[in-house]
Design an enzyme around this catalytic site. Structure first.
Site, PDB file in Angstrom:
ATOM      1  N   GLU A 189       0.833  -1.211   0.000  1.00 23.57           N
ATOM      2  CA  GLU A 189       0.000   0.000   0.000  1.00 23.57           C
ATOM      3  C   GLU A 189       0.864   1.256   0.000  1.00 23.57           C
ATOM      4  O   GLU A 189       0.447   2.325   0.446  1.00 23.57           O
ATOM      5  CB  GLU A 189      -0.962  -0.026   1.198  1.00 23.57           C
ATOM      6  CG  GLU A 189      -1.935  -1.206   1.092  1.00 23.57           C
ATOM      7  CD  GLU A 189      -2.896  -1.333   2.249  1.00 23.57           C
ATOM      8  OE1 GLU A 189      -2.762  -0.590   3.245  1.00 23.57           O
ATOM      9  OE2 GLU A 189      -3.784  -2.187   2.168  1.00 23.57           O
TER      10      GLU A 189
ATOM     11  N   LYS B 108     -15.602  -2.361   3.306  1.00 22.96           N
ATOM     12  CA  LYS B 108     -14.952  -2.736   2.043  1.00 22.96           C
ATOM     13  C   LYS B 108     -16.019  -3.365   1.164  1.00 22.96           C
ATOM     14  O   LYS B 108     -16.459  -4.489   1.439  1.00 22.96           O
ATOM     15  CB  LYS B 108     -13.840  -3.752   2.297  1.00 22.96           C
ATOM     16  CG  LYS B 108     -12.626  -3.214   3.046  1.00 22.96           C
ATOM     17  CD  LYS B 108     -11.712  -4.377   3.418  1.00 22.96           C
ATOM     18  CE  LYS B 108     -10.379  -3.903   3.973  1.00 22.96           C
ATOM     19  NZ  LYS B 108      -9.654  -5.024   4.640  1.00 22.96           N
TER      20      LYS B 108
HETATM   21  C1  PEP Z   1      -6.863  -4.413   5.525  1.00 28.00           C
HETATM   22  O1  PEP Z   1      -6.637  -5.438   6.179  1.00 28.00           O
HETATM   23  O2  PEP Z   1      -7.489  -3.488   6.048  1.00 28.00           O
HETATM   24  C2  PEP Z   1      -6.413  -4.316   4.124  1.00 28.00           C
HETATM   25  C3  PEP Z   1      -6.610  -3.210   3.417  1.00 28.00           C
HETATM   26  O3  PEP Z   1      -5.749  -5.377   3.643  1.00 28.00           O
HETATM   27  P1  PEP Z   1      -6.304  -6.430   2.590  1.00 28.00           P
HETATM   28  O4  PEP Z   1      -6.906  -5.676   1.449  1.00 28.00           O
HETATM   29  O5  PEP Z   1      -5.064  -7.216   2.205  1.00 28.00           O
HETATM   30  O6  PEP Z   1      -7.323  -7.266   3.298  1.00 28.00           O
HETATM   31 MG    MG Z   2      -7.741  -4.443   8.050  1.00 27.05          MG
END
Ligand code: PEP
Ligand code: MG
Length: 400
Positions: free
Chosen positions: A201, A329
Site C-alpha cells: 500500500e 470494504k
Molecule cells: C486491511 O486489512 O485493512 C487491508 C486493506 O488489507 P487487505 O486488502 O489485504 O485485506
Molecule cells: Mg484491516
C-alpha cells in the site's frame, strides 16, 4: 435507464493479479465500468471470489441475460436482481466480484442517466438524511508490515489520520505528501539505509527494532513538525495474520491473548496520539476486542476481518461493545446496496465508518464516492504514492 448488455474485461490490479472490470452498456450505446480490487489479509466471511475466467462465463451466461433490455431505476433494484441470481449468503454462485463489478458499473450508468455524480445518486437512495458534504479523515498507511511487506513487523499498517476539515482537502493532501517523503528520509537516516523499500500500500517496509518503533517514530515526527492538531495515529494489526494455534507471533515471541492485550495497553499508555487499532486480535475473538475497547473507552477499536462489511455482524459487535469503529470494504460483501446498508446501520449505532481500499487496488475510485455519499468518518487509502494516488485524486475532485 435501459440496459442492453453486460460484458467483462480481465484486467490487472496493483500486484499484477488478474481481476475483473464489468462493462455495462445502455440501449443508447453508452458504456460504464466497475473494477474490483482484491485483499490479501482477507476475513473468512468475505464474499466468495470467482476466478476472472469463470467470472467472464457467469457474466455472459447468467448476468447479462437477466438485464437484457431491462429498465432499471435504482441501485437497490439492480442489486436485488444480482442477489436473486446468486441466492447464497456468501455469493458462491455468481461471485462477490462479479456482483460488485456490475453493481459499481450500474451506479455509474444511473448517475449518467440522471446527470449526477455517483455520490449524489448513492446519497439520494441511501443517505437522504445527510444534508451537507463533509470531507472524511484520511487514514493513510505510511509504514507497512504483516502480509503487506517483507519485513519484521507483525502489525500490518501504521497510519496517520489526517484531518481534512481545518485546512481543506488539497492543503491536507499536500502536507501529507511532504510528511510522507520526509518520513522516508528519516527512516533511511535512522537505520543507515541507502534506499528504502515500500509495501503493497506504498508505506515504508523496512525492518524496525520492534512493533512499537514505528508508532514512536510517527509520534515524534508529528510533534516535531507541529502537526498534533492535524494528525492522530491508527494501527491495523490484522492480527489473524500473525495468529496460529492459539498464539500470536509478536516481537520474536509466541504470546497468548492476555499478553497481547497488555502490549496494546502499553501502546495506548505510551502514545497519546494513538487513536485506533483495527483487528487487534484474531477475527473470531470478539471478547478480546471487547475487553480492549472497554479498557480504553476514549480510543476506537475497529472491526475489519471481524465484521466483513456485514450489517448483522457489525450490529452484533457494536452492541456487544467490541467495536466503536468499522471498516467498510464493498468487495467483502459484494454489492453497493449492502455496503451502504452496513454504513447506515453503523451510523445508527454510533459506530465510526471508514471506507477502505484493498491491498490489491486498481484505478477505480468508487470507494471515495461511497464515503462522500454517506459522510463517512474516514477513508483508508494507503500512502500517497503510485496507484494509491487515484483515491486521493478522487477526493480532490469531490471536495475542492
Ligand atoms: C486491511 O486489512 O485493512 C487491508 C486493506 O488489507 P487487505 O486488502 O489485504 O485485506
Ligand atoms: Mg484491516
Amino acid at each position: 435507464m435501459k440496459i442492453q448488455d453486460i460484458s467483462v474485461n480481465i484486467v490487472f490490479d496493483s500486484r499484477a493479479c488478474a481481476t475483473i472490470e464489468a462493462v455495462v452498456f445502455d440501449t443508447e450505446g453508452n458504456k460504464f465500468t466497475g473494477i474490483v480490487p482484491a485483499g490479501k489479509s482477507t476475513g473468512v466471511n468475505e464474499a466468495h471470489i470467482l476466478d476472472p475466467h469463470d467470472a467472464r462465463r457467469v457474466i455472459t451466461e447468467t448476468v447479462s441475460p437477466a438485464f437484457n433490455d431491462k429498465e432499471v431505476r435504482s441501485i437497490a433494484e439492480i442489486d436485488s436482481i444480482l442477489l436473486g441470481l446468486d441466492g447464497t449468503g456468501r455469493k458462491e454462485q455468481i461471485g462477490g466480484n462479479v456482483m460488485l463489478g456490475v453493481s459499481i458499473a450500474m451506479v455509474r450508468a444511473l448517475a449518467f442517466a440522471q446527470k449526477k455524480e455517483p455520490w449524489e445518486v448513492i446519497r439520494a437512495e441511501f443517505f437522504s438524511n445527510e444534508t451537507e458534504l463533509r470531507s472524511p479523515y484520511i487514514f493513510s498507511n505510511l509504514i507497512n508490515g504483516g502480509a503487506h511487506a517483507a519485513n519484521n513487523l507483525s502489525i500490518q499498517e501504521y497510519m496517520v489520520i489526517a484531518d481534512t476539515k481545518e485546512e481543506g482537502v488539497l492543503r491536507s493532501i499536500e502536507r501529507l505528501i511532504a510528511f510522507y517523503k520526509e518520513l522516508g528520509e528519516d527512516i533511511k537516516r535512522m537505520y543507515s539505509l541507502p534506499r528504502i523499500t515500500i509495501g503493497d500500500e506504498s508505506g515504508y517496509a523496512v525492518d524496525f527494532d520492534d512493533n512499537f518503533a514505528p508508532i514512536a517514530l510517527l509520534e515524534k515526527k508529528i510533534v516535531t513538525s507541529e502537526m498534533q492538531r492535524a494528525y492522530r495515529i491508527a494501527l491495523d494489526a490484522a492480527a489473524s495474520g500473525f495468529y496460529k494455534d492459539g498464539a500470536y507471533s509478536f516481537d520474536g515471541n509466541m504470546i497468548d491473548e492476555g499478553a497481547l492485550k497488555k502490549i496494546y495497553d502499553t501502546y495506548f499508555d505510551r502514545s497519546e496520539l494513538l487513536y485506533s487499532i483495527e483487528d487487534p486480535f484474531e477475527e473470531t475473538k470478539e471478547d478480546a476486542f471487547r475487553s480492549l475497547q472497554v479498557s480504553h473507552a476514549d480510543r476506537v477499536i475497529v472491526g475489519d476481518d471481524l465484521t466483513t462489511t456485514n450489517t448483522a455482524t457489525i450490529e452484533r459487535s457494536a452492541k456487544n461493545g467490541a467495536i466503536t469503529g468499522v471498516i467498510i470494504k464493498p468487495n467483502q460483501i459484494g454489492t453497493v446496496t449492502e455496503s451502504c446498508e452496513a454504513i447506515r446501520r453503523a451510523h445508527e449505532l454510533g459506530v465510526r465508518t471508514i471506507v477502505s481500499h484493498r491491498s490489491g487496488e486498481t484505478e477505480d475510485p468508487i470507494l471515495v464516492q461511497i464515503a462522500a455519499a454517506a459522510n463517512a468518518y474516514g477513508v483508508k487509502i494507503g500512502a500517497p504514492l503510485r496507484e494509491r494516488v487515484f483515491k486521493f485524486n478522487e477526493l480532490l475532485r469531490i471536495y475542492s
